[in-house]
Motif scaffolding. Structure first.
Motif, mmCIF file in Angstrom:
data_model
loop_
_atom_site.group_PDB
_atom_site.id
_atom_site.type_symbol
_atom_site.label_atom_id
_atom_site.label_comp_id
_atom_site.label_asym_id
_atom_site.label_seq_id
_atom_site.Cartn_x
_atom_site.Cartn_y
_atom_site.Cartn_z
ATOM 1 N N VAL A 123 0.819 -1.212 0.000
ATOM 2 C CA VAL A 123 0.000 0.000 0.000
ATOM 3 C C VAL A 123 0.855 1.265 0.000
ATOM 4 O O VAL A 123 0.374 2.347 -0.347
ATOM 5 C CB VAL A 123 -0.957 -0.020 1.219
ATOM 6 C CG1 VAL A 123 -0.215 0.360 2.503
ATOM 7 C CG2 VAL A 123 -2.162 0.880 0.981
ATOM 8 N N LYS A 124 2.135 1.122 0.340
ATOM 9 C CA LYS A 124 3.035 2.280 0.365
ATOM 10 C C LYS A 124 3.906 2.370 -0.892
ATOM 11 O O LYS A 124 4.710 3.295 -1.011
ATOM 12 C CB LYS A 124 3.941 2.201 1.597
ATOM 13 C CG LYS A 124 3.188 2.234 2.928
ATOM 14 C CD LYS A 124 4.151 2.099 4.104
ATOM 15 C CE LYS A 124 3.391 2.106 5.421
ATOM 16 N NZ LYS A 124 4.316 1.944 6.593
ATOM 17 N N ARG A 125 3.742 1.450 -1.811
ATOM 18 C CA ARG A 125 4.600 1.402 -2.990
ATOM 19 C C ARG A 125 3.815 1.776 -4.241
ATOM 20 O O ARG A 125 2.621 1.525 -4.350
ATOM 21 C CB ARG A 125 5.204 -0.002 -3.166
ATOM 22 C CG ARG A 125 6.130 -0.413 -2.026
ATOM 23 C CD ARG A 125 7.399 0.425 -1.983
ATOM 24 N NE ARG A 125 8.282 0.066 -0.882
ATOM 25 C CZ ARG A 125 8.247 0.593 0.329
ATOM 26 N NH1 ARG A 125 7.356 1.538 0.593
ATOM 27 N NH2 ARG A 125 9.088 0.207 1.256
ATOM 28 N N TRP A 126 4.534 2.343 -5.215
ATOM 29 C CA TRP A 126 3.997 2.693 -6.526
ATOM 30 C C TRP A 126 2.793 3.616 -6.374
ATOM 31 O O TRP A 126 1.766 3.440 -7.017
ATOM 32 C CB TRP A 126 3.626 1.446 -7.318
ATOM 33 C CG TRP A 126 3.871 1.605 -8.797
ATOM 34 C CD1 TRP A 126 3.479 2.651 -9.587
ATOM 35 C CD2 TRP A 126 4.578 0.706 -9.666
ATOM 36 N NE1 TRP A 126 3.880 2.465 -10.881
ATOM 37 C CE2 TRP A 126 4.560 1.270 -10.959
ATOM 38 C CE3 TRP A 126 5.213 -0.513 -9.465
ATOM 39 C CZ2 TRP A 126 5.159 0.644 -12.057
ATOM 40 C CZ3 TRP A 126 5.796 -1.126 -10.562
ATOM 41 C CH2 TRP A 126 5.775 -0.561 -11.836
ATOM 42 N N ARG A 127 2.930 4.640 -5.536
ATOM 43 C CA ARG A 127 1.825 5.567 -5.304
ATOM 44 C C ARG A 127 1.658 6.561 -6.445
ATOM 45 O O ARG A 127 0.590 7.132 -6.625
ATOM 46 C CB ARG A 127 2.060 6.328 -3.990
ATOM 47 C CG ARG A 127 2.160 5.433 -2.753
ATOM 48 C CD ARG A 127 0.884 4.644 -2.525
ATOM 49 N NE ARG A 127 -0.255 5.515 -2.299
ATOM 50 C CZ ARG A 127 -0.604 5.977 -1.095
ATOM 51 N NH1 ARG A 127 0.101 5.623 -0.010
ATOM 52 N NH2 ARG A 127 -1.655 6.754 -0.957
ATOM 53 N N THR A 128 2.723 6.805 -7.193
ATOM 54 C CA THR A 128 2.638 7.682 -8.362
ATOM 55 C C THR A 128 3.285 6.998 -9.559
ATOM 56 O O THR A 128 4.135 6.122 -9.399
ATOM 57 C CB THR A 128 3.335 9.031 -8.120
ATOM 58 O OG1 THR A 128 4.737 8.811 -7.890
ATOM 59 C CG2 THR A 128 2.730 9.756 -6.925
ATOM 60 N N SER A 129 2.861 7.397 -10.739
ATOM 61 C CA SER A 129 3.403 6.870 -11.994
ATOM 62 C C SER A 129 3.552 8.007 -12.982
ATOM 63 O O SER A 129 2.932 9.069 -12.815
ATOM 64 C CB SER A 129 2.466 5.801 -12.581
ATOM 65 O OG SER A 129 2.334 4.691 -11.738
ATOM 66 N N PRO A 130 4.368 7.816 -14.018
ATOM 67 C CA PRO A 130 4.428 8.832 -15.076
ATOM 68 C C PRO A 130 3.056 9.044 -15.702
ATOM 69 O O PRO A 130 2.271 8.106 -15.848
ATOM 70 C CB PRO A 130 5.424 8.241 -16.084
ATOM 71 C CG PRO A 130 6.240 7.274 -15.295
ATOM 72 C CD PRO A 130 5.317 6.715 -14.256
ATOM 73 N N THR A 131 2.771 10.270 -16.051
ATOM 74 C CA THR A 131 1.503 10.588 -16.701
ATOM 75 C C THR A 131 1.370 9.804 -18.003
ATOM 76 O O THR A 131 2.322 9.726 -18.787
ATOM 77 C CB THR A 131 1.411 12.088 -16.988
ATOM 78 O OG1 THR A 131 1.499 12.793 -15.747
ATOM 79 C CG2 THR A 131 0.108 12.439 -17.678
ATOM 80 N N VAL A 132 0.201 9.214 -18.207
ATOM 81 C CA VAL A 132 -0.036 8.443 -19.431
ATOM 82 C C VAL A 132 -0.475 9.392 -20.535
ATOM 83 O O VAL A 132 -1.543 10.002 -20.476
ATOM 84 C CB VAL A 132 -1.104 7.363 -19.193
ATOM 85 C CG1 VAL A 132 -1.434 6.656 -20.498
ATOM 86 C CG2 VAL A 132 -0.626 6.363 -18.159
ATOM 87 N N SER A 133 0.361 9.524 -21.529
ATOM 88 C CA SER A 133 0.067 10.334 -22.706
ATOM 89 C C SER A 133 0.721 9.663 -23.901
ATOM 90 O O SER A 133 1.567 8.775 -23.742
ATOM 91 C CB SER A 133 0.598 11.762 -22.548
ATOM 92 O OG SER A 133 2.018 11.759 -22.472
ATOM 93 N N ALA A 134 0.335 10.078 -25.094
ATOM 94 C CA ALA A 134 0.940 9.493 -26.285
ATOM 95 C C ALA A 134 2.451 9.678 -26.268
ATOM 96 O O ALA A 134 3.209 8.777 -26.636
ATOM 97 C CB ALA A 134 0.334 10.113 -27.543
ATOM 98 N N ALA A 135 2.892 10.842 -25.808
ATOM 99 C CA ALA A 135 4.329 11.127 -25.789
ATOM 100 C C ALA A 135 5.070 10.212 -24.826
ATOM 101 O O ALA A 135 6.110 9.624 -25.165
ATOM 102 C CB ALA A 135 4.567 12.593 -25.428
ATOM 103 N N SER A 136 4.554 10.068 -23.596
ATOM 104 C CA SER A 136 5.253 9.246 -22.604
ATOM 105 C C SER A 136 5.221 7.771 -22.976
ATOM 106 O O SER A 136 6.232 7.062 -22.848
ATOM 107 C CB SER A 136 4.631 9.454 -21.219
ATOM 108 O OG SER A 136 3.283 9.031 -21.193
#
Length: 448
Positions: A99-112
Protein backbone atom coordinates in the motif's frame (compact mmCIF):
# COMPACT_ATOMS: atom_id res chain seq x y z
CA UNK A 1 5.28 -48.70 -3.78
CA UNK A 2 8.21 -47.95 -6.06
CA UNK A 3 9.65 -44.45 -6.41
CA UNK A 4 8.51 -44.45 -10.06
CA UNK A 5 4.91 -44.94 -8.94
CA UNK A 6 5.19 -42.36 -6.15
CA UNK A 7 6.60 -39.74 -8.49
CA UNK A 8 3.99 -40.50 -11.16
CA UNK A 9 1.15 -40.00 -8.65
CA UNK A 10 2.85 -36.84 -7.39
CA UNK A 11 3.20 -35.63 -10.97
CA UNK A 12 -0.48 -36.11 -11.76
CA UNK A 13 -1.39 -34.25 -8.57
CA UNK A 14 0.97 -31.38 -9.33
CA UNK A 15 -0.22 -31.03 -12.92
CA UNK A 16 -3.81 -30.38 -11.84
CA UNK A 17 -3.55 -28.86 -8.34
CA UNK A 18 -2.03 -25.53 -9.48
CA UNK A 19 -4.57 -25.24 -12.30
CA UNK A 20 -7.45 -25.95 -9.91
CA UNK A 21 -6.04 -23.34 -7.51
CA UNK A 22 -5.97 -20.74 -10.29
CA UNK A 23 -9.59 -21.42 -11.27
CA UNK A 24 -10.73 -21.50 -7.64
CA UNK A 25 -9.07 -18.16 -6.90
CA UNK A 26 -10.60 -16.61 -10.01
CA UNK A 27 -14.12 -18.06 -10.05
CA UNK A 28 -14.86 -18.67 -6.36
CA UNK A 29 -12.68 -16.17 -4.49
CA UNK A 30 -12.99 -13.47 -7.16
CA UNK A 31 -9.27 -12.81 -7.58
CA UNK A 32 -7.80 -11.66 -10.89
CA UNK A 33 -6.94 -14.36 -13.40
CA UNK A 34 -3.60 -13.01 -14.64
CA UNK A 35 -1.32 -12.18 -11.73
CA UNK A 36 2.24 -13.01 -10.79
CA UNK A 37 0.94 -15.71 -8.43
CA UNK A 38 -1.07 -17.42 -11.16
CA UNK A 39 1.76 -17.21 -13.69
CA UNK A 40 3.94 -18.92 -11.09
CA UNK A 41 1.28 -21.59 -10.45
CA UNK A 42 1.01 -22.22 -14.19
CA UNK A 43 4.75 -22.82 -14.27
CA UNK A 44 4.48 -25.15 -11.27
CA UNK A 45 2.05 -27.32 -13.22
CA UNK A 46 4.84 -27.84 -15.73
CA UNK A 47 8.00 -27.79 -13.63
CA UNK A 48 6.59 -29.80 -10.72
CA UNK A 49 3.85 -31.82 -12.46
CA UNK A 50 5.18 -32.60 -15.94
CA UNK A 51 8.72 -32.80 -14.56
CA UNK A 52 7.67 -35.40 -11.96
CA UNK A 53 5.89 -37.40 -14.68
CA UNK A 54 9.05 -37.18 -16.80
CA UNK A 55 11.03 -38.71 -13.95
CA UNK A 56 8.46 -41.32 -12.90
CA UNK A 57 7.20 -42.44 -16.32
CA UNK A 58 10.50 -42.30 -18.18
CA UNK A 59 12.62 -43.48 -15.23
CA UNK A 60 14.89 -40.45 -15.70
CA UNK A 61 17.30 -40.36 -12.76
CA UNK A 62 20.78 -38.92 -12.45
CA UNK A 63 21.53 -40.60 -9.15
CA UNK A 64 20.65 -43.63 -7.04
CA UNK A 65 17.68 -42.59 -4.96
CA UNK A 66 16.09 -44.43 -2.05
CA UNK A 67 12.49 -43.65 -1.13
CA UNK A 68 13.79 -41.27 1.56
CA UNK A 69 14.97 -38.85 -1.16
CA UNK A 70 11.50 -38.85 -2.71
CA UNK A 71 9.86 -38.30 0.68
CA UNK A 72 12.16 -35.34 1.31
CA UNK A 73 11.13 -33.95 -2.08
CA UNK A 74 7.48 -34.30 -1.09
CA UNK A 75 8.11 -32.73 2.30
CA UNK A 76 9.96 -29.80 0.74
CA UNK A 77 7.12 -29.27 -1.73
CA UNK A 78 4.49 -29.32 1.02
CA UNK A 79 6.52 -26.94 3.18
CA UNK A 80 7.12 -24.53 0.32
CA UNK A 81 3.48 -24.31 -0.74
CA UNK A 82 2.29 -24.18 2.86
CA UNK A 83 4.42 -21.14 3.68
CA UNK A 84 3.65 -19.64 0.26
CA UNK A 85 -0.08 -19.84 1.04
CA UNK A 86 0.44 -18.26 4.45
CA UNK A 87 2.60 -15.42 3.09
CA UNK A 88 0.18 -14.62 0.27
CA UNK A 89 -3.11 -15.00 2.13
CA UNK A 90 -2.52 -14.48 5.86
CA UNK A 91 0.73 -12.57 6.41
CA UNK A 92 -0.06 -8.93 7.16
CA UNK A 93 3.35 -7.54 6.18
CA UNK A 94 3.15 -7.80 2.35
CA UNK A 95 -0.14 -5.81 2.08
CA UNK A 96 1.30 -3.14 4.39
CA UNK A 97 4.35 -2.84 2.15
CA UNK A 98 2.27 -2.85 -1.05
CA UNK A 99 0.00 0.00 0.00
CA UNK A 100 3.04 2.28 0.36
CA UNK A 101 4.60 1.40 -2.99
CA UNK A 102 4.00 2.69 -6.53
CA UNK A 103 1.82 5.57 -5.30
CA UNK A 104 2.64 7.68 -8.36
CA UNK A 105 3.40 6.87 -11.99
CA UNK A 106 4.43 8.83 -15.08
CA UNK A 107 1.50 10.59 -16.70
CA UNK A 108 -0.04 8.44 -19.43
CA UNK A 109 0.07 10.33 -22.71
CA UNK A 110 0.94 9.49 -26.28
CA UNK A 111 4.33 11.13 -25.79
CA UNK A 112 5.25 9.25 -22.60
CA UNK A 113 3.96 5.88 -23.81
CA UNK A 114 5.70 6.09 -27.17
CA UNK A 115 8.94 7.37 -25.65
CA UNK A 116 9.20 4.57 -23.08
CA UNK A 117 7.98 1.93 -25.50
CA UNK A 118 10.53 2.79 -28.16
CA UNK A 119 13.34 2.96 -25.58
CA UNK A 120 12.41 -0.57 -24.47
CA UNK A 121 12.42 -1.68 -28.11
CA UNK A 122 15.87 -0.11 -28.51
CA UNK A 123 17.12 -2.24 -25.60
CA UNK A 124 15.96 -5.29 -27.53
CA UNK A 125 17.92 -4.23 -30.60
CA UNK A 126 21.02 -3.57 -28.49
CA UNK A 127 20.70 -6.97 -26.85
CA UNK A 128 20.57 -8.84 -30.15
CA UNK A 129 21.30 -7.14 -33.46
CA UNK A 130 23.70 -4.49 -32.12
CA UNK A 131 25.23 -5.94 -28.94
CA UNK A 132 26.83 -3.46 -26.53
CA UNK A 133 30.48 -4.22 -25.73
CA UNK A 134 30.75 -2.08 -22.58
CA UNK A 135 31.69 -4.25 -19.56
CA UNK A 136 28.85 -4.85 -17.06
CA UNK A 137 26.43 -2.65 -19.06
CA UNK A 138 26.70 -4.98 -22.05
CA UNK A 139 26.04 -8.05 -19.92
CA UNK A 140 22.97 -6.45 -18.31
CA UNK A 141 21.52 -5.42 -21.66
CA UNK A 142 22.28 -8.83 -23.16
CA UNK A 143 20.49 -10.71 -20.37
CA UNK A 144 17.48 -8.42 -19.88
CA UNK A 145 17.21 -6.47 -23.13
CA UNK A 146 15.48 -9.21 -25.12
CA UNK A 147 12.58 -9.20 -22.63
CA UNK A 148 11.90 -5.47 -22.82
CA UNK A 149 10.21 -5.39 -26.27
CA UNK A 150 7.47 -7.52 -24.68
CA UNK A 151 6.92 -4.68 -22.22
CA UNK A 152 6.48 -2.36 -25.22
CA UNK A 153 3.91 -4.73 -26.73
CA UNK A 154 1.88 -4.77 -23.51
CA UNK A 155 2.24 -1.01 -23.03
CA UNK A 156 1.13 -0.07 -26.55
CA UNK A 157 -1.64 -2.67 -26.77
CA UNK A 158 -3.11 -1.82 -23.37
CA UNK A 159 -3.21 1.88 -24.24
CA UNK A 160 -4.84 1.16 -27.61
CA UNK A 161 -7.51 -1.01 -25.98
CA UNK A 162 -8.22 1.86 -23.59
CA UNK A 163 -8.44 4.31 -26.49
CA UNK A 164 -9.17 2.49 -29.75
CA UNK A 165 -9.41 5.75 -31.69
CA UNK A 166 -5.66 6.23 -31.33
CA UNK A 167 -4.32 4.21 -34.25
CA UNK A 168 -0.76 5.24 -33.41
CA UNK A 169 -0.88 2.86 -30.46
CA UNK A 170 -2.14 0.06 -32.70
CA UNK A 171 0.63 0.62 -35.24
CA UNK A 172 3.19 0.76 -32.44
CA UNK A 173 1.82 -2.53 -31.06
CA UNK A 174 2.37 -4.22 -34.41
CA UNK A 175 5.90 -2.85 -34.75
CA UNK A 176 6.82 -3.82 -31.18
CA UNK A 177 5.40 -7.34 -31.59
CA UNK A 178 7.33 -7.97 -34.80
CA UNK A 179 10.52 -6.66 -33.20
CA UNK A 180 9.95 -8.74 -30.06
CA UNK A 181 9.61 -11.92 -32.15
CA UNK A 182 12.66 -11.01 -34.24
CA UNK A 183 14.76 -10.27 -31.15
CA UNK A 184 13.63 -13.49 -29.46
CA UNK A 185 15.00 -15.58 -32.32
CA UNK A 186 18.56 -14.31 -31.91
CA UNK A 187 19.22 -16.95 -29.28
CA UNK A 188 18.26 -20.49 -28.30
CA UNK A 189 16.32 -19.43 -25.20
CA UNK A 190 12.53 -19.51 -25.20
CA UNK A 191 11.92 -16.81 -22.60
CA UNK A 192 11.91 -13.76 -24.94
CA UNK A 193 9.50 -15.56 -27.28
CA UNK A 194 7.28 -16.50 -24.34
CA UNK A 195 7.26 -12.88 -23.14
CA UNK A 196 6.38 -11.54 -26.59
CA UNK A 197 3.46 -13.95 -27.00
CA UNK A 198 2.02 -13.60 -23.50
CA UNK A 199 2.19 -9.79 -23.54
CA UNK A 200 -0.97 -9.72 -25.68
CA UNK A 201 -3.28 -11.67 -23.29
CA UNK A 202 -1.80 -9.87 -20.27
CA UNK A 203 -2.69 -6.46 -21.73
CA UNK A 204 -6.04 -7.68 -23.07
CA UNK A 205 -7.03 -9.10 -19.71
CA UNK A 206 -6.24 -5.99 -17.67
CA UNK A 207 -7.70 -3.60 -20.24
CA UNK A 208 -10.90 -5.46 -21.18
CA UNK A 209 -11.39 -9.09 -20.20
CA UNK A 210 -11.10 -8.41 -16.48
CA UNK A 211 -14.55 -6.82 -16.62
CA UNK A 212 -16.31 -9.54 -18.60
CA UNK A 213 -17.85 -12.92 -17.77
CA UNK A 214 -15.29 -15.37 -16.29
CA UNK A 215 -16.32 -18.13 -18.71
CA UNK A 216 -15.66 -15.90 -21.73
CA UNK A 217 -12.37 -14.66 -20.27
CA UNK A 218 -11.13 -18.18 -19.54
CA UNK A 219 -12.05 -19.32 -23.05
CA UNK A 220 -10.22 -16.46 -24.74
CA UNK A 221 -7.09 -16.82 -22.63
CA UNK A 222 -7.12 -20.58 -23.10
CA UNK A 223 -7.32 -20.15 -26.89
CA UNK A 224 -4.42 -17.69 -26.92
CA UNK A 225 -2.48 -19.91 -24.52
CA UNK A 226 -2.85 -22.94 -26.77
CA UNK A 227 -1.74 -20.89 -29.77
CA UNK A 228 1.30 -19.59 -27.90
CA UNK A 229 2.17 -23.12 -26.76
CA UNK A 230 2.09 -24.38 -30.36
CA UNK A 231 4.43 -21.59 -31.46
CA UNK A 232 6.87 -22.30 -28.61
CA UNK A 233 6.76 -26.06 -29.30
CA UNK A 234 7.49 -25.38 -32.96
CA UNK A 235 10.43 -23.17 -31.99
CA UNK A 236 11.72 -25.77 -29.52
CA UNK A 237 12.17 -28.19 -32.40
CA UNK A 238 14.92 -26.12 -34.02
CA UNK A 239 16.09 -23.59 -31.42
CA UNK A 240 19.36 -25.47 -30.92
CA UNK A 241 20.21 -25.46 -34.63
CA UNK A 242 22.67 -22.67 -33.88
CA UNK A 243 24.25 -22.10 -30.48
CA UNK A 244 25.82 -18.85 -29.38
CA UNK A 245 25.07 -15.32 -30.58
CA UNK A 246 23.00 -15.46 -33.74
CA UNK A 247 22.86 -12.80 -36.43
CA UNK A 248 19.97 -11.32 -38.42
CA UNK A 249 20.31 -13.95 -41.14
CA UNK A 250 19.89 -16.80 -38.66
CA UNK A 251 17.00 -14.98 -36.97
CA UNK A 252 15.23 -14.60 -40.33
CA UNK A 253 15.80 -18.27 -41.11
CA UNK A 254 14.23 -19.17 -37.76
CA UNK A 255 11.24 -16.98 -38.58
CA UNK A 256 10.79 -18.92 -41.82
CA UNK A 257 11.00 -22.21 -39.93
CA UNK A 258 8.57 -20.91 -37.31
CA UNK A 259 6.04 -20.01 -39.98
CA UNK A 260 6.05 -23.63 -41.19
CA UNK A 261 4.77 -24.81 -37.76
CA UNK A 262 6.50 -28.16 -38.02
CA UNK A 263 5.67 -30.13 -34.90
CA UNK A 264 7.13 -33.55 -34.23
CA UNK A 265 4.09 -35.66 -33.34
CA UNK A 266 5.63 -39.02 -34.18
CA UNK A 267 6.67 -39.96 -30.63
CA UNK A 268 4.62 -41.69 -27.95
CA UNK A 269 3.25 -39.99 -24.83
CA UNK A 270 6.43 -40.60 -22.86
CA UNK A 271 8.41 -38.81 -25.56
CA UNK A 272 6.63 -35.56 -24.81
CA UNK A 273 7.71 -35.62 -21.17
CA UNK A 274 10.94 -33.66 -21.34
CA UNK A 275 11.10 -31.59 -18.13
CA UNK A 276 13.89 -32.65 -15.77
CA UNK A 277 13.53 -30.20 -12.84
CA UNK A 278 12.36 -32.95 -10.46
CA UNK A 279 15.17 -35.23 -11.64
CA UNK A 280 17.74 -32.54 -10.77
CA UNK A 281 15.95 -31.73 -7.49
CA UNK A 282 16.39 -35.36 -6.43
CA UNK A 283 20.03 -35.16 -7.44
CA UNK A 284 20.44 -32.07 -5.24
CA UNK A 285 18.92 -33.95 -2.29
CA UNK A 286 21.43 -36.73 -2.87
CA UNK A 287 24.44 -34.46 -3.41
CA UNK A 288 23.81 -31.81 -0.75
CA UNK A 289 21.84 -33.66 1.91
CA UNK A 290 22.41 -37.40 1.90
CA UNK A 291 25.99 -37.57 0.58
CA UNK A 292 27.29 -34.05 1.12
CA UNK A 293 26.77 -30.72 2.80
CA UNK A 294 24.71 -27.72 1.66
CA UNK A 295 26.23 -24.49 0.46
CA UNK A 296 24.45 -22.37 3.05
CA UNK A 297 22.75 -19.16 1.83
CA UNK A 298 24.22 -19.60 -1.64
CA UNK A 299 21.34 -17.77 -3.34
CA UNK A 300 21.72 -14.74 -1.06
CA UNK A 301 25.46 -14.60 -1.69
CA UNK A 302 24.95 -15.02 -5.43
CA UNK A 303 22.45 -12.16 -5.58
CA UNK A 304 24.59 -9.80 -3.51
CA UNK A 305 27.77 -10.57 -5.44
CA UNK A 306 26.23 -10.54 -8.91
CA UNK A 307 26.93 -6.84 -9.68
CA UNK A 308 30.66 -7.49 -9.31
CA UNK A 309 32.17 -8.50 -12.70
CA UNK A 310 33.60 -12.01 -12.75
CA UNK A 311 36.76 -10.54 -14.28
CA UNK A 312 37.37 -8.82 -10.94
CA UNK A 313 36.25 -11.80 -8.85
CA UNK A 314 36.86 -15.05 -10.75
CA UNK A 315 35.71 -17.22 -7.83
CA UNK A 316 32.50 -15.38 -7.01
CA UNK A 317 29.43 -17.63 -6.44
CA UNK A 318 28.28 -19.52 -9.50
CA UNK A 319 24.69 -20.43 -10.38
CA UNK A 320 23.79 -23.95 -9.23
CA UNK A 321 22.39 -24.77 -12.67
CA UNK A 322 25.90 -24.30 -14.04
CA UNK A 323 28.09 -25.49 -11.16
CA UNK A 324 26.27 -28.80 -10.59
CA UNK A 325 26.62 -30.23 -14.13
CA UNK A 326 30.15 -28.83 -14.30
CA UNK A 327 31.14 -30.65 -11.10
CA UNK A 328 29.68 -33.89 -12.49
CA UNK A 329 31.61 -33.64 -15.75
CA UNK A 330 28.61 -32.80 -17.93
CA UNK A 331 30.52 -29.98 -19.68
CA UNK A 332 32.50 -32.42 -21.81
CA UNK A 333 30.19 -31.87 -24.79
CA UNK A 334 29.75 -28.13 -24.29
CA UNK A 335 27.95 -25.72 -22.01
CA UNK A 336 25.15 -27.21 -19.88
CA UNK A 337 22.63 -25.36 -17.71
CA UNK A 338 20.25 -27.44 -15.58
CA UNK A 339 17.05 -26.34 -13.90
CA UNK A 340 17.53 -27.59 -10.30
CA UNK A 341 13.91 -26.94 -9.32
CA UNK A 342 12.99 -24.72 -6.42
CA UNK A 343 13.18 -27.66 -4.00
CA UNK A 344 16.60 -28.65 -5.31
CA UNK A 345 17.78 -25.07 -4.81
CA UNK A 346 16.44 -25.18 -1.25
CA UNK A 347 18.39 -28.32 -0.34
CA UNK A 348 21.51 -26.84 -1.92
CA UNK A 349 21.06 -23.61 0.09
CA UNK A 350 20.64 -25.26 3.48
CA UNK A 351 18.11 -28.06 3.58
CA UNK A 352 14.43 -28.71 4.07
CA UNK A 353 13.86 -25.60 6.19
CA UNK A 354 15.00 -23.35 3.31
CA UNK A 355 11.97 -24.53 1.30
CA UNK A 356 9.82 -22.85 3.95
CA UNK A 357 11.86 -19.65 3.75
CA UNK A 358 11.51 -19.69 -0.04
CA UNK A 359 7.75 -20.03 0.29
CA UNK A 360 7.52 -17.04 2.61
CA UNK A 361 9.68 -14.84 0.38
CA UNK A 362 8.13 -15.82 -2.95
CA UNK A 363 4.57 -15.67 -1.66
CA UNK A 364 5.15 -12.35 0.08
CA UNK A 365 6.79 -10.68 -2.92
CA UNK A 366 4.10 -11.88 -5.31
CA UNK A 367 1.43 -10.55 -2.93
CA UNK A 368 3.09 -7.11 -2.93
CA UNK A 369 3.20 -6.93 -6.72
CA UNK A 370 -0.29 -8.33 -7.22
CA UNK A 371 -1.73 -5.84 -4.73
CA UNK A 372 -0.22 -3.03 -6.79
CA UNK A 373 -1.90 -4.41 -9.91
CA UNK A 374 -5.25 -4.82 -8.17
CA UNK A 375 -5.14 -1.39 -6.56
CA UNK A 376 -4.64 0.46 -9.85
CA UNK A 377 -5.79 -1.87 -12.65
CA UNK A 378 -5.84 0.92 -15.25
CA UNK A 379 -2.13 1.64 -14.84
CA UNK A 380 -0.21 0.42 -17.92
CA UNK A 381 3.24 0.71 -16.33
CA UNK A 382 3.13 -2.27 -13.89
CA UNK A 383 1.26 -4.27 -16.54
CA UNK A 384 4.16 -3.73 -18.96
CA UNK A 385 6.56 -4.76 -16.21
CA UNK A 386 4.57 -7.97 -15.63
CA UNK A 387 4.82 -8.79 -19.34
CA UNK A 388 8.62 -8.47 -19.30
CA UNK A 389 8.90 -10.53 -16.11
CA UNK A 390 6.38 -13.19 -17.15
CA UNK A 391 8.79 -15.89 -18.43
CA UNK A 392 10.99 -15.61 -15.33
CA UNK A 393 7.96 -15.83 -13.03
CA UNK A 394 6.56 -18.76 -15.01
CA UNK A 395 9.86 -20.66 -14.88
CA UNK A 396 10.87 -19.63 -11.35
CA UNK A 397 9.88 -23.01 -9.90
CA UNK A 398 12.31 -24.64 -12.35
CA UNK A 399 15.19 -22.37 -11.43
CA UNK A 400 17.98 -21.60 -11.21
CA UNK A 401 16.38 -19.60 -8.39
CA UNK A 402 19.47 -17.45 -7.81
CA UNK A 403 19.81 -16.52 -11.47
CA UNK A 404 16.09 -15.79 -11.96
CA UNK A 405 16.04 -13.71 -8.78
CA UNK A 406 18.83 -11.52 -10.15
CA UNK A 407 17.01 -11.15 -13.47
CA UNK A 408 13.70 -10.26 -11.83
CA UNK A 409 15.42 -7.71 -9.62
CA UNK A 410 17.17 -6.32 -12.68
CA UNK A 411 13.88 -5.86 -14.54
CA UNK A 412 12.34 -4.20 -11.49
CA UNK A 413 15.31 -1.83 -11.14
CA UNK A 414 15.20 -0.92 -14.85
CA UNK A 415 11.46 -0.20 -14.56
CA UNK A 416 11.81 1.96 -11.45
CA UNK A 417 14.74 3.89 -12.90
CA UNK A 418 12.90 4.55 -16.15
CA UNK A 419 9.78 5.67 -14.29
CA UNK A 420 11.77 8.07 -12.12
CA UNK A 421 13.65 9.46 -15.11
CA UNK A 422 10.56 10.28 -17.14
CA UNK A 423 8.38 11.68 -14.33
CA UNK A 424 10.13 15.09 -14.43
CA UNK A 425 9.72 15.16 -18.23
CA UNK A 426 6.10 14.05 -18.67
CA UNK A 427 4.74 14.67 -15.18
CA UNK A 428 3.52 12.32 -12.46
CA UNK A 429 0.05 10.95 -11.78
CA UNK A 430 -1.27 9.67 -8.46
CA UNK A 431 -2.60 6.13 -8.15
CA UNK A 432 -6.19 7.39 -7.81
CA UNK A 433 -6.26 8.18 -11.52
CA UNK A 434 -5.66 4.49 -12.29
CA UNK A 435 -8.37 3.17 -10.01
CA UNK A 436 -11.98 2.28 -10.86
CA UNK A 437 -14.58 4.25 -8.92
CA UNK A 438 -17.84 3.68 -10.82
CA UNK A 439 -20.53 1.46 -9.35
CA UNK A 440 -20.51 -1.06 -12.20
CA UNK A 441 -16.79 -1.78 -11.90
CA UNK A 442 -16.30 -1.40 -15.64
CA UNK A 443 -13.34 0.32 -17.22
CA UNK A 444 -14.40 3.10 -19.61
CA UNK A 445 -12.17 4.10 -22.48
CA UNK A 446 -9.90 7.10 -21.99
CA UNK A 447 -9.02 10.05 -24.16
CA UNK A 448 -5.28 9.75 -23.71
Amino acid sequence: MTIDTALTIFGVLMVFAPLIAILYNYIVVGDDLITSRHLFFLGCSNFFGIAALTTGVNGLYRGNHPMSDVLLLFAGTALFFGTFWFAYNRWSLPPKIAVKRWRTSPTVSAASILAVGFVAMLFGVLASALPVQIPVVGQIISVLGKLLPAASVALFFFCWLRNTANLIYLAATGAAFLLAIFVALFGAGRHPLFAALIAIPIAWYWARWRYQRPSATIGRILALGVGASIVILAYSGFRHDFMGDADSGIAMDRIRQLMKFQLDTSGDAAGFLQEDAITVSLLCIEEFHRNGDPDYFHTLRFVLSNPIPRELWPNKPQALGESLPESLGEFSDGYVNWGPGIIGNAFHDGGLWVAGIYGLLVGGIFRIFDDILRRQPLNPWPIAMLAAMSPKIFAFSRGDVALYTVELIGLAVITVLMMNLIKPIFGATSEEDFQIHDDLGSAPETDG
